[in-house]
Scaffold this motif. Structure first.
Motif, PDB file in Angstrom:
ATOM      1  N   ILE A 173       0.835  -1.205   0.000  1.00  0.00           N
ATOM      2  CA  ILE A 173       0.000   0.000   0.000  1.00  0.00           C
ATOM      3  C   ILE A 173       0.867   1.251   0.000  1.00  0.00           C
ATOM      4  O   ILE A 173       0.558   2.255  -0.685  1.00  0.00           O
ATOM      5  CB  ILE A 173      -0.951  -0.025   1.207  1.00  0.00           C
ATOM      6  N   GLY A 174       1.975   1.216   0.745  1.00  0.00           N
ATOM      7  CA  GLY A 174       2.878   2.368   0.752  1.00  0.00           C
ATOM      8  C   GLY A 174       3.437   2.663  -0.622  1.00  0.00           C
ATOM      9  O   GLY A 174       3.517   3.834  -1.042  1.00  0.00           O
ATOM     10  N   VAL A 175       3.834   1.620  -1.355  1.00  0.00           N
ATOM     11  CA  VAL A 175       4.360   1.815  -2.705  1.00  0.00           C
ATOM     12  C   VAL A 175       3.276   2.361  -3.633  1.00  0.00           C
ATOM     13  O   VAL A 175       3.524   3.259  -4.460  1.00  0.00           O
ATOM     14  CB  VAL A 175       4.928   0.487  -3.245  1.00  0.00           C
ATOM     15  N   VAL A 176       2.044   1.843  -3.504  1.00  0.00           N
ATOM     16  CA  VAL A 176       0.936   2.321  -4.326  1.00  0.00           C
ATOM     17  C   VAL A 176       0.704   3.810  -4.093  1.00  0.00           C
ATOM     18  O   VAL A 176       0.501   4.590  -5.043  1.00  0.00           O
ATOM     19  CB  VAL A 176      -0.343   1.510  -4.032  1.00  0.00           C
ATOM     20  N   MET A 177       0.726   4.227  -2.829  1.00  0.00           N
ATOM     21  CA  MET A 177       0.499   5.636  -2.518  1.00  0.00           C
ATOM     22  C   MET A 177       1.619   6.513  -3.080  1.00  0.00           C
ATOM     23  O   MET A 177       1.379   7.635  -3.544  1.00  0.00           O
ATOM     24  CB  MET A 177       0.394   5.822  -0.998  1.00  0.00           C
ATOM     25  N   VAL A 178       2.850   5.996  -3.044  1.00  0.00           N
ATOM     26  CA  VAL A 178       3.972   6.748  -3.606  1.00  0.00           C
ATOM     27  C   VAL A 178       3.790   6.932  -5.106  1.00  0.00           C
ATOM     28  O   VAL A 178       4.089   7.996  -5.683  1.00  0.00           O
ATOM     29  CB  VAL A 178       5.296   6.029  -3.289  1.00  0.00           C
ATOM     30  N   MET A 179       3.265   5.892  -5.760  1.00  0.00           N
ATOM     31  CA  MET A 179       3.090   5.947  -7.218  1.00  0.00           C
ATOM     32  C   MET A 179       1.901   6.810  -7.642  1.00  0.00           C
ATOM     33  O   MET A 179       1.955   7.485  -8.682  1.00  0.00           O
ATOM     34  CB  MET A 179       2.884   4.522  -7.764  1.00  0.00           C
ATOM     35  N   LEU A 180       0.830   6.834  -6.857  1.00  0.00           N
ATOM     36  CA  LEU A 180      -0.414   7.461  -7.301  1.00  0.00           C
ATOM     37  C   LEU A 180      -0.668   8.837  -6.707  1.00  0.00           C
ATOM     38  O   LEU A 180      -1.358   9.661  -7.325  1.00  0.00           O
ATOM     39  CB  LEU A 180      -1.603   6.548  -6.973  1.00  0.00           C
ATOM     40  N   VAL A 181      -0.181   9.108  -5.499  1.00  0.00           N
ATOM     41  CA  VAL A 181      -0.508  10.357  -4.804  1.00  0.00           C
ATOM     42  C   VAL A 181       0.706  11.279  -4.829  1.00  0.00           C
ATOM     43  O   VAL A 181       1.772  10.925  -4.314  1.00  0.00           O
ATOM     44  CB  VAL A 181      -0.959  10.086  -3.342  1.00  0.00           C
TER      45      VAL A 181
END
Length: 411
Positions: free
Chosen positions: A94-102
């Motif tokens: 989830i942390g990586v996803v947030m880094v990529m999208l937000v």
């Protein structure tokens, strides 16, 4: 207690001080585990960009919290392998996803922790340090963005697995149970134990914890252990002040290990007893023989139906090889000492498998307590407790005096 006293007590420590040995055991284990993780991080991660913080260093912080749980409180549901591995891994994802999208860091920080918590709860993998894993990924956004989703596998998943592998080995080597004790059906114990223990299935224990919202604080197996301990303590205090020595029968009718069962049956009929203790030639207690034991030993399905069991027992000497006490006695029985509380005896005899409880002193039998002895003591206590307050008690040395006084106070 004053209001401020209650407030200060509520803000004080909630757990007891652990023994020094336990503190050293947990601290040494956590240090060994984290050292192994640090080496693995350095081996599997490329050097961090000098312009930003090193994500490998930030990972050690939540792993330190995981180590605290796995080594210091290995019985906690929060410290179990499923919770730690799945919690850390999904939080890293989830942390990586947030880094990529937000794009906005302040928004990514809040969303990463929020989504990680939701995911852990849905997956039944609640692990508080995992929220730090998600947070650390956002704080090192540049390095994590460069590593991509491989960051989830290495170092997060690999280091968590390594840390827990060390925890499993170390905890077992130092006498702790890890992973979690698997819940079993909680039922009565009849040997060397006490407590009025009704049968409770493991699913019911889990349901109780979920209903009270305590399932993340204690597991079903440990709840069963707490129930056992509470029942044992309650049994000890059921009739405070009355001990085995006050109600036991001191004039013993015993059998020796080589006594034939026909003689044992004769002793049952002569002394009107249902259980005989077996005493060895050295005077040590060896076991109990009951009428039921003789019936199980000598019952023959092809025997004539009109023969009664007692006659069959008395004629057992006609057999070619007659069983002796050592062959039919039960050696695994609950015993007591002179100081065993009456409540423990009530509990033990109420379970039904034993007709009598031997009272031992250094392995030698000094008395026996039958169900009849127990009922007589309780009946005597109850009858005296119901007398008017001004009625004198003529028997000043009655062994149930302490029990009577306690019951009079409660009534």
């Amino acid at each position: 207690m004053t209001r401020w006293g209650r407030i200060m007590r509520a803000l004080g420590p909630a757990v007891g001080r652990p023994p020094t040995r336990e503190m050293l055991r947990a601290c040494i284990g956590a240090g060994v585990g984290l050292t192994c993780c640090t080496f693995l991080v350095r081996l599997t991660m490329t050097p961090a960009n000098a312009a930003g913080p090193d994500p490998t260093l930030l990972l050690i912080a939540p792993l330190g919290a995981t180590a605290m749980l796995a080594f210091a409180v290995p019985s906690s549901p929060l410290a179990q392998p499923w919770a730690a591995v799945v919690g850390n891994t999904v939080s890293a994802f989830i942390g990586v996803v947030m880094v990529m999208l937000v794009a906005e860091p302040w928004m990514a920080l809040g969303l990463s922790v929020t989504c990680a918590m939701i995911a852990m709860m849905l997956l039944r993998a609640t692990h508080p340090p995992a929220a730090g894993v998600a947070l650390g990924a956002v704080l090192t956004a540049d390095a994590v963005r460069e590593a991509g989703f491989s960051y989830v596998f290495s170092p997060v998943l690999l280091d968590t697995v390594l840390l827990l592998a060390v925890a499993v080995v170390y905890n077992r080597m130092t006498g702790r149970v890890y992973p979690f004790r698997q819940p079993v059906d909680h039922g009565p114990r009849t040997v060397e134990g006490a407590g009025l223990r009704p049968m409770i299935k493991s699913a019911d224990l889990s349901s109780i914890l979920q209903r009270l919202r305590l399932d993340v604080n204690i597991g079903p197996a440990d709840l069963a252990r707490l129930i056992d301990a509470a029942h044992s303590l309650a049994a000890e205090h059921l009739f405070d002040g009355v001990r085995s020595a006050q109600i036991m029968t001191r004039k013993l009718v015993t059998a020796d290990p080589q006594m034939p069962v026909s003689q044992i049956a004769a002793l049952f009929r002569l002394h009107k007893v249902r259980t005989l203790p077996v005493i060895g030639f050295d005077g040590a207690f060896q076991g109990l023989v009951s009428e039921a034991d003789l019936v199980r030993t000598l019952h023959k399905p092809d025997s004539a139906g009109d023969d009664n069991m007692l006659s069959r027992l008395l004629r057992a000497s006609r057999d070619v090889v007659e069983p002796v006490a050592a062959e039919v006695m039960v050696t695994t029985v609950g015993t007591a000492t002179k100081d065993t509380p009456l409540g423990v005896l009530v509990d033990l005899l109420a379970e039904g498998d034993q007709q009598a409880v031997p009272v031992l002193d250094a392995g030698r039998m000094v008395g026996i307590i039958t169900r009849a002895d127990l009922v007589a003591a309780l009946a005597r206590a109850q009858s005296v407790a119901e007398l008017p307050a001004d009625t004198p008690d003529e028997d000043e040395d009655d062994p149930t005096d302490t029990l009577n006084q306690k019951q009079q106070k409660t009534t």
